[in-house]
Motif scaffolding. Structure first.
Motif, PDB file in Angstrom:
ATOM      1  N   GLU A 299       0.812  -1.227   0.000  1.00 35.97           N
ATOM      2  CA  GLU A 299       0.000   0.000   0.000  1.00 35.97           C
ATOM      3  C   GLU A 299       0.841   1.269   0.000  1.00 35.97           C
ATOM      4  O   GLU A 299       0.312   2.352  -0.278  1.00 35.97           O
ATOM      5  N   CYS A 300       2.127   1.188   0.355  1.00 37.86           N
ATOM      6  CA  CYS A 300       2.982   2.382   0.375  1.00 37.86           C
ATOM      7  C   CYS A 300       2.899   3.076  -0.983  1.00 37.86           C
ATOM      8  O   CYS A 300       2.967   2.426  -2.027  1.00 37.86           O
ATOM      9  N   ASP A 301       2.762   4.388  -0.941  1.00 43.68           N
ATOM     10  CA  ASP A 301       2.494   5.142  -2.172  1.00 43.68           C
ATOM     11  C   ASP A 301       3.729   5.340  -3.065  1.00 43.68           C
ATOM     12  O   ASP A 301       3.602   5.840  -4.184  1.00 43.68           O
ATOM     13  N   ALA A 302       4.912   4.980  -2.600  1.00 45.05           N
ATOM     14  CA  ALA A 302       6.130   5.168  -3.406  1.00 45.05           C
ATOM     15  C   ALA A 302       6.242   4.084  -4.485  1.00 45.05           C
ATOM     16  O   ALA A 302       5.549   3.063  -4.442  1.00 45.05           O
ATOM     17  N   SER A 303       7.183   4.286  -5.403  1.00 43.04           N
ATOM     18  CA  SER A 303       7.407   3.324  -6.488  1.00 43.04           C
ATOM     19  C   SER A 303       7.960   2.001  -5.943  1.00 43.04           C
ATOM     20  O   SER A 303       8.559   1.961  -4.864  1.00 43.04           O
ATOM     21  N   LEU A 304       7.796   0.963  -6.738  1.00 39.62           N
ATOM     22  CA  LEU A 304       8.334  -0.352  -6.366  1.00 39.62           C
ATOM     23  C   LEU A 304       9.855  -0.280  -6.235  1.00 39.62           C
ATOM     24  O   LEU A 304      10.465  -0.912  -5.364  1.00 39.62           O
ATOM     25  N   ALA A 305      10.496   0.525  -7.092  1.00 35.67           N
ATOM     26  CA  ALA A 305      11.968   0.638  -7.055  1.00 35.67           C
ATOM     27  C   ALA A 305      12.421   1.193  -5.695  1.00 35.67           C
ATOM     28  O   ALA A 305      13.461   0.776  -5.171  1.00 35.67           O
ATOM     29  N   TYR A 306      11.665   2.102  -5.121  1.00 39.72           N
ATOM     30  CA  TYR A 306      12.010   2.668  -3.801  1.00 39.72           C
ATOM     31  C   TYR A 306      11.971   1.552  -2.750  1.00 39.72           C
ATOM     32  O   TYR A 306      12.885   1.379  -1.938  1.00 39.72           O
ATOM     33  N   LYS A 307      10.910   0.774  -2.778  1.00 42.23           N
ATOM     34  CA  LYS A 307      10.763  -0.313  -1.795  1.00 42.23           C
ATOM     35  C   LYS A 307      11.899  -1.334  -1.967  1.00 42.23           C
ATOM     36  O   LYS A 307      12.478  -1.817  -1.002  1.00 42.23           O
ATOM     37  N   ASN A 308      12.226  -1.630  -3.245  1.00 41.47           N
ATOM     38  CA  ASN A 308      13.305  -2.592  -3.506  1.00 41.47           C
ATOM     39  C   ASN A 308      14.661  -2.064  -3.048  1.00 41.47           C
ATOM     40  O   ASN A 308      15.543  -2.838  -2.682  1.00 41.47           O
ATOM     41  N   ALA A 309      14.822  -0.730  -3.052  1.00 41.49           N
ATOM     42  CA  ALA A 309      16.103  -0.155  -2.595  1.00 41.49           C
ATOM     43  C   ALA A 309      16.326  -0.506  -1.116  1.00 41.49           C
ATOM     44  O   ALA A 309      17.464  -0.735  -0.688  1.00 41.49           O
ATOM     45  N   TYR A 310      15.265  -0.565  -0.325  1.00 40.34           N
ATOM     46  CA  TYR A 310      15.392  -0.983   1.076  1.00 40.34           C
ATOM     47  C   TYR A 310      15.778  -2.462   1.148  1.00 40.34           C
ATOM     48  O   TYR A 310      16.643  -2.866   1.910  1.00 40.34           O
ATOM     49  N   ILE A 311      15.067  -3.266   0.331  1.00 42.54           N
ATOM     50  CA  ILE A 311      15.298  -4.714   0.383  1.00 42.54           C
ATOM     51  C   ILE A 311      16.752  -5.027   0.006  1.00 42.54           C
ATOM     52  O   ILE A 311      17.396  -5.893   0.605  1.00 42.54           O
ATOM     53  N   GLN A 312      17.282  -4.268  -0.952  1.00 43.20           N
ATOM     54  CA  GLN A 312      18.651  -4.537  -1.428  1.00 43.20           C
ATOM     55  C   GLN A 312      19.728  -3.911  -0.534  1.00 43.20           C
ATOM     56  O   GLN A 312      20.894  -4.277  -0.612  1.00 43.20           O
ATOM     57  N   ALA A 313      19.348  -2.958   0.320  1.00 43.46           N
ATOM     58  CA  ALA A 313      20.368  -2.216   1.093  1.00 43.46           C
ATOM     59  C   ALA A 313      21.016  -3.105   2.160  1.00 43.46           C
ATOM     60  O   ALA A 313      20.342  -3.889   2.840  1.00 43.46           O
ATOM     61  N   SER A 314      22.326  -2.963   2.304  1.00 46.43           N
ATOM     62  CA  SER A 314      23.018  -3.620   3.421  1.00 46.43           C
ATOM     63  C   SER A 314      23.206  -2.558   4.509  1.00 46.43           C
ATOM     64  O   SER A 314      22.991  -1.364   4.275  1.00 46.43           O
ATOM     65  N   LYS A 315      23.646  -2.995   5.682  1.00 42.39           N
ATOM     66  CA  LYS A 315      23.827  -2.063   6.805  1.00 42.39           C
ATOM     67  C   LYS A 315      24.795  -0.937   6.411  1.00 42.39           C
ATOM     68  O   LYS A 315      24.594   0.229   6.753  1.00 42.39           O
ATOM     69  N   GLU A 316      25.831  -1.300   5.656  1.00 36.40           N
ATOM     70  CA  GLU A 316      26.869  -0.324   5.263  1.00 36.40           C
ATOM     71  C   GLU A 316      26.342   0.705   4.266  1.00 36.40           C
ATOM     72  O   GLU A 316      26.930   1.774   4.105  1.00 36.40           O
ATOM     73  N   ASP A 317      25.244   0.376   3.583  1.00 39.25           N
ATOM     74  CA  ASP A 317      24.695   1.319   2.593  1.00 39.25           C
ATOM     75  C   ASP A 317      23.914   2.448   3.254  1.00 39.25           C
ATOM     76  O   ASP A 317      23.517   3.411   2.591  1.00 39.25           O
ATOM     77  N   ILE A 318      23.634   2.316   4.548  1.00 39.12           N
ATOM     78  CA  ILE A 318      22.790   3.323   5.212  1.00 39.12           C
ATOM     79  C   ILE A 318      23.693   4.381   5.837  1.00 39.12           C
ATOM     80  O   ILE A 318      24.582   4.061   6.631  1.00 39.12           O
ATOM     81  N   THR A 319      23.456   5.624   5.436  1.00 32.86           N
ATOM     82  CA  THR A 319      24.438   6.647   5.746  1.00 32.86           C
ATOM     83  C   THR A 319      23.766   7.947   6.199  1.00 32.86           C
ATOM     84  O   THR A 319      22.560   8.119   6.024  1.00 32.86           O
ATOM     85  N   ILE A 320      24.570   8.831   6.786  1.00 30.98           N
ATOM     86  CA  ILE A 320      24.057  10.139   7.198  1.00 30.98           C
ATOM     87  C   ILE A 320      24.399  11.154   6.102  1.00 30.98           C
ATOM     88  O   ILE A 320      25.539  11.217   5.653  1.00 30.98           O
ATOM     89  N   VAL A 321      23.391  11.900   5.669  1.00 28.64           N
ATOM     90  CA  VAL A 321      23.604  12.874   4.586  1.00 28.64           C
ATOM     91  C   VAL A 321      23.275  14.279   5.091  1.00 28.64           C
ATOM     92  O   VAL A 321      22.585  14.435   6.092  1.00 28.64           O
TER      93      VAL A 321
END
Ligand SMILES: Cc1cc2nc3c(=O)[nH]c(=O)nc-3n(C[C@H](O)[C@H](O)[C@H](O)COP(=O)(O)O)c2cc1C
Length: 355
Positions: free
Chosen positions: A246-268
């Motif tokens: 139901e999340c209103d974002a694109s499927l690619a956005y949701k997949n970016a979470y699924i594919q992310a590893s701990k090291e990919d999460i960063t402070i910007v």
């Protein structure tokens, strides 16, 4: 721990879970309505809700206000008149117009962070809409509540504490967010307890319960139980709701979470003037050294100068919602790497509420 309903004045949410506002376009009526239908509280983001409207590029503020009204009504319909709120970032331009739009469109709640929403009690006046600030420190809670107590003789209807593990903009200094930094927030529970105890003093004065909601890194039932045991009345969750159908974002956005590893999460760094948490990608890597050529300003933030800002946050978040994930800002919470599949809101709410 047993889950009790979240009671905010005359509003009763059977499930003490608020789905936090996530802009741009991550939460519109589909996700907010689905969460409220399951007994939680759905929060639509007021950050460019009109980004898909045909006149968005030429008539941005009108398109946004029209879309916000439409999504509040639609979320109410989806949820059979469940509890629907709106998240309005204080740093946004046209803040007052968004507040008025929420009141006129029948939203139940306004939640406001990314800055201190000091004028909110005056803006909601005597309407029945409930309001809550987002704070990340005892200091911020004191500034707001003391001011509102003195000047407005009024308290917010509840308060959201957002901790350092949250997604989106964070009310902390960038250095302190690195794990192991001298002032990292590994003992943030102490801050939560201090805020809880401070807020309690107003319960006596105003002779009513004052719910406190915790946000940031709440992932599963164990986390929910932890914050309820500390004395919070509910939790606000963002990241887990992104990977839902139901999340209103694109499927690619949701997949970016699924594919992310701990090291990919960063402070910007964000043009809002606060640090943010996001999935690292080519666009954000490049922004560390090279300013984006900005051809269009969406007039979204009060304090943003396109001539010096490293990138346009509206453009970067709109591209994310639309699925151009390599060329965008992908906000996420610190637990996004744990997400391994897309589920439904019902399935997720059942998992979180099962004793
Ligand atoms: C993609 C994304 C966008 C967000 N956008 C906003 C926003 O526009 N305004 C806001 O106050 N908080 C925003 N947040 C914070 C969430 O509302 C929520 O409080 C936080 O993410 C909770 O932490 P969690 O993601 O670990 O559950 C955002 C979070 C995410 C993940």
């Amino acid at each position: 721990m047993k889950l009790n309903p979240l009671i905010i004045g005359d509003l009763v949410a059977p499930v003490p879970i608020i789905q936090g506002g996530m802009g741009v376009g991550i939460i519109l009526s589909s996700l907010a309505g689905a969460v409220a239908k399951e007994g939680g509280i759905g929060i639509i983001s007021a950050a460019h809700p009109g980004y898909l409207e045909p006149d968005f590029e030429t008539n941005t503020i009108e398109a946004n206000l029209r879309a916000l009204k439409k999504h509040i009504h639609r979320a109410k319909e989806i949820s059979n008149n469940g509890i629907i709120g709106v998240n309005i970032m204080r740093a946004m331009r046209h803040y007052k117009e968004y507040v008025n739009c929420c009141i006129e469109s029948g939203a139940d709640i306004i939640i406001s962070g990314a800055g201190l929403p000091v004028e909110l009690p005056e803006l909601v006046k005597d309407s029945s809409i409930k309001f809550a600030p987002i704070v990340s420190s005892l200091k911020a809670a004191k500034v707001l509540l003391q001011r509102w107590d003195k000047k407005n003789l009024r308290m917010p209807d509840f308060i959201v504490i957002e901790g350092p593990k949250a997604g989106g903009h964070l009310g902390f200094s960038p250095d302190s967010l690195e794990e192991g930094a001298p002032s990292d927030y590994s003992n943030y529970d102490e801050e939560v307890l201090a805020i809880l105890s401070y807020v309690k003093t107003f319960e006596e004065k105003y002779n009513r319960p004052f719910p406190v909601v915790f946000a940031g890194g709440v992932y599963d039932r164990k986390d929910i139980d932890h914050y309820l045991a500390l004395g919070c009345s509910a939790v606000q969750m963002g990241t887990r709701f992104v990977a839902t159908e139901e999340c209103d974002a694109s499927l690619a956005y949701k997949n970016a979470y699924i594919q992310a590893s701990k090291e990919d999460i960063t402070i910007v760094k964000s043009p809002v003037g606060l640090p943010g948490r996001a999935v690292e990608n080519p666009f954000m890597k490049l922004r560390k050294t090279e300013k984006e050529q900005i051809s269009k300003c969406y007039q979204c933030l009060e304090k943003c100068n396109p001539a010096v800002t490293p990138y346009c946050i509206s453009g970067a978040l709109i591209r994310a919602a639309k699925g151009d994930t390599e060329n965008a800002l992908l906000f996420c919470g610190s637990n996004a790497y744990k997400v391994d599949r897309i589920t439904t809101v019902k399935e997720l709410m059942d998992e979180l509420t099962k004793d």
